[in-house]
Write an enzyme that holds these catalytic residues in place. Sequence first.
Site, PDB file in Angstrom:
ATOM      1  CG  ASP A  12     -90.829   8.673 -31.180  1.00 49.27           C
ATOM      2  OD1 ASP A  12     -91.401   9.473 -30.398  1.00 49.27           O
ATOM      3  OD2 ASP A  12     -91.288   7.395 -31.022  1.00 49.27           O
ATOM      4  N   GLY A  15     -89.121  13.793 -25.509  1.00 55.49           N
ATOM      5  CA  GLY A  15     -89.648  14.036 -24.279  1.00 55.49           C
ATOM      6  C   GLY A  15     -89.208  12.852 -23.080  1.00 55.49           C
ATOM      7  NE  ARG A  16     -90.691   7.998 -25.734  1.00 58.21           N
ATOM      8  CZ  ARG A  16     -90.856   7.232 -26.710  1.00 58.21           C
ATOM      9  NH1 ARG A  16     -90.821   5.868 -26.759  1.00 58.21           N
ATOM     10  NH2 ARG A  16     -91.310   7.869 -27.930  1.00 58.21           N
ATOM     11  NE  ARG A  25     -93.956  15.686 -23.568  1.00 59.51           N
ATOM     12  CZ  ARG A  25     -93.753  14.319 -23.953  1.00 59.51           C
ATOM     13  NH1 ARG A  25     -93.598  13.045 -23.229  1.00 59.51           N
ATOM     14  NH2 ARG A  25     -93.752  14.285 -25.209  1.00 59.51           N
ATOM     15  CG  HIS A  29     -90.269  18.816 -27.467  1.00 62.50           C
ATOM     16  ND1 HIS A  29     -90.434  17.728 -28.160  1.00 62.50           N
ATOM     17  CD2 HIS A  29     -91.407  18.842 -26.688  1.00 62.50           C
ATOM     18  CE1 HIS A  29     -91.477  16.918 -27.860  1.00 62.50           C
ATOM     19  NE2 HIS A  29     -92.109  17.711 -26.654  1.00 62.50           N
ATOM     20  CD  GLU A  59    -102.328  12.165 -36.407  1.00 61.33           C
ATOM     21  OE1 GLU A  59    -103.255  12.012 -37.121  1.00 61.33           O
ATOM     22  OE2 GLU A  59    -101.262  12.574 -36.438  1.00 61.33           O
ATOM     23  CG  LEU A 123     -79.912  18.109 -47.001  1.00 59.60           C
ATOM     24  CD1 LEU A 123     -79.702  16.624 -47.583  1.00 59.60           C
ATOM     25  CD2 LEU A 123     -79.863  18.430 -45.572  1.00 59.60           C
ATOM     26  CG  LEU A 187     -95.292   3.362 -41.330  1.00 61.42           C
ATOM     27  CD1 LEU A 187     -96.255   3.341 -42.620  1.00 61.42           C
ATOM     28  CD2 LEU A 187     -93.852   4.330 -41.748  1.00 61.42           C
ATOM     29  CD  GLU A 199     -85.365  -1.910 -47.924  1.00 62.19           C
ATOM     30  OE1 GLU A 199     -85.636  -2.687 -47.009  1.00 62.19           O
ATOM     31  OE2 GLU A 199     -85.639  -2.325 -49.281  1.00 62.19           O
TER      32      GLU A 199
END
Length: 236
Positions: A12, A15-16, A25, A29, A59, A123, A187, A199
């Site tokens: 998250d 963009g900010r 923005r 990314h 979304e 991984l 979430l 956690e």
Amino acid sequence: MTIPNHVAIILDGNGRWAKAKGMPRNYGHAQGSKNVEIICEEAYKMGISYLTVYAFSTENWNRSKDEVNALMKLLRGYMKTCLKTAEKNNMCVRVIGDKTGLDKDIQSRIQELEEATKNNTGLHFQIALNYGGRDEIVRAVKKVVRDVMKGKMTEEDITEKGFATYLDTHEIPDPDLLIRTSGELRLSNFLLWQLSYAEFYMADVHWPDFTKEELLKAIEIYNCRDRRFGGVKEEG
């Protein structure tokens, strides 16, 4: 220090982060995409076996057309880069989410990436694309209904363990630790089934600024938690 087996991250703040630097923005990314590669390598060095990142949600299609198009262009390029990174680092890559909602060429690149890396033993890296936790559960329920109608299973066969095999994350252990960057506490429809006993750690930095040191901080705090399942302390 106990290293979590599976870490999930909500990426998250791209963009900010870009806006704070006076950049578009899409620049955020792109930098966030580069940081994924860095954190994958650092996570494996730390002993993390599974890493799942939330890259594009169901979304996210509601964002502006220009931003979505830019994200899809970035995704196309990332698929090529990820293949090279996977080959270099022996990384097994898997994409979760409704892949049928993506363009055909992206679906082909995903298939190529998964096929080329399926036997790698480093991984285990999961990328959530066109993913939503509710959507995943609904799709799983539809698969169960189809199997019941075909006589492949009965109502009595439907258990938590059995239902989990219909999810996108089948054969992947549930996350031990969820990290969300940018200081948000939601979430956002991510791994709703799988995060039941994880956690949570909310980092105050935006994703492009999330470093090895931030990951270590999250794991240190994870180690301070008294992990209990149904009131029973986890043995480890």
